[in-house]
Design a protein around this motif. Structure first.
Motif: not given
Length: 292
Positions: A41-68
């Motif tokens: 399983l892909e790990r979520p955003q750690p609590a120490a880095r939660r301030r940086l926002g949502y951690l991108e998953k592989h499915k998000d990368y696929v959508k972003r790459a297809a749009d690009f």
């Protein structure tokens, strides 16, 4: 899947007693589907880095790459069209469109000053025609309606000679004579004793009416118009008259405004004399010019 897990699976199959033919057909590669594998399983955003926002998953990368890549292919196609475009190319849409800030927009096909003047004159003529129609209807309706039933502080003066006084005079009651003081003249006495109801040939209770006062013959035969019906018709006629008067006044103001706008669009020096009042247009004065 490690070699140790595969070997343990082979030993398990040998102990169960699977025939050799089936074992040879399955092979080592097919045994991988038998052994349970761990789900990563892909790990979520750690609590120490939660301030940086949502951690991108592989499915998000696929959508972003297809749009690009989609945008990249579109830009390549536009660059190719721009590189190989024909400078002498012509289309009829070019006559009605233009380029503004990098975008193709439609040209503003505004009317010329002469066309605007022509429209103003046509509008003024139509409004003037409607105004004249209303004025003629007002004059025709005013001839039929004389406001006879309206309350007005006036008196009805009768001009009678001696013969009329003698024929329409009535006897004075004794009670009225007893209350009189002094001796009026003979003519005043006759005028005071005139029977006005008999003079107008109507009932005494109808003397207060200024219009639609039926005669005794009409009252006896009953051949007269119903008062309620007549009042409703008269009221509707007066309402139509007032509406036409208001509309004619409004049309007159609009016509004056159009005529002023037409004259202001012409040449010539002018000076504004005063502002318009009560909906009327402003007043201008044109300066005299010497003609050659």
């Amino acid at each position: 899947v490690t070699w140790r897990s595969i070997r343990s699976a082979q030993v398990l199959v040998a102990q169960i007693g699977v025939p050799a033919g089936i074992h040879s057909e399955m092979g080592e590669g097919s045994l991988r589907h038998v052994v349970k594998r761990r789900v990563h399983l892909e790990r979520p955003q750690p609590a120490a880095r939660r301030r940086l926002g949502y951690l991108e998953k592989h499915k998000d990368y696929v959508k972003r790459a297809a749009d690009f890549h989609k945008k990249e292919d579109k830009l390549k196609l536009l660059h190719r069209k721009a590189y190989f475009r024909n400078e002498d190319e012509f289309a009829h849409g070019m006559l009605s469109h233009m380029k503004e800030k990098g975008k193709i927009v439609r040209k503003d096909t505004g009317m010329t000053v002469e066309e605007l003047r022509l429209l103003d004159t046509q509008d003024a003529r139509y409004i003037s025609m409607r105004e004249q129609i209303d004025k003629k209807a007002i004059a025709k309706r005013s001839e039929q309606l004389h406001f006879l039933d309206a309350d007005r502080p006036n008196n009805h003066t009768l001009f009678m000679d001696d013969d009329d006084i003698a024929t329409s005079s009535s006897k004075v009651s004794t009670s009225r004579r007893a209350g009189e003081t002094g001796k009026p003249s003979e003519k005043r006495k006759k005028l005071r004793d005139v029977d006005v109801a008999s003079y107008f040939d109507t009932h005494p209770s109808l003397l207060g009416r200024k219009a639609n006062r039926p005669r005794l013959k009409q009252l006896a035969s009953g051949s007269f118009v119903d008062r309620s019906e007549l009042d409703s018709q008269t009221k509707a006629s007066y309402g139509e008259l007032f509406e036409r008067q208001e509309r004619a006044e409004k049309l007159g103001r609009v016509r004056a405004e159009l005529e002023l706008r037409y004259h202001l669009s012409t040449k010539g020096r002018r000076v504004k004399v005063s502002d318009g009042e009560k909906g009327k247009p402003d007043v201008y004065r044109w300066l005299a010019e010497r003609k050659r």
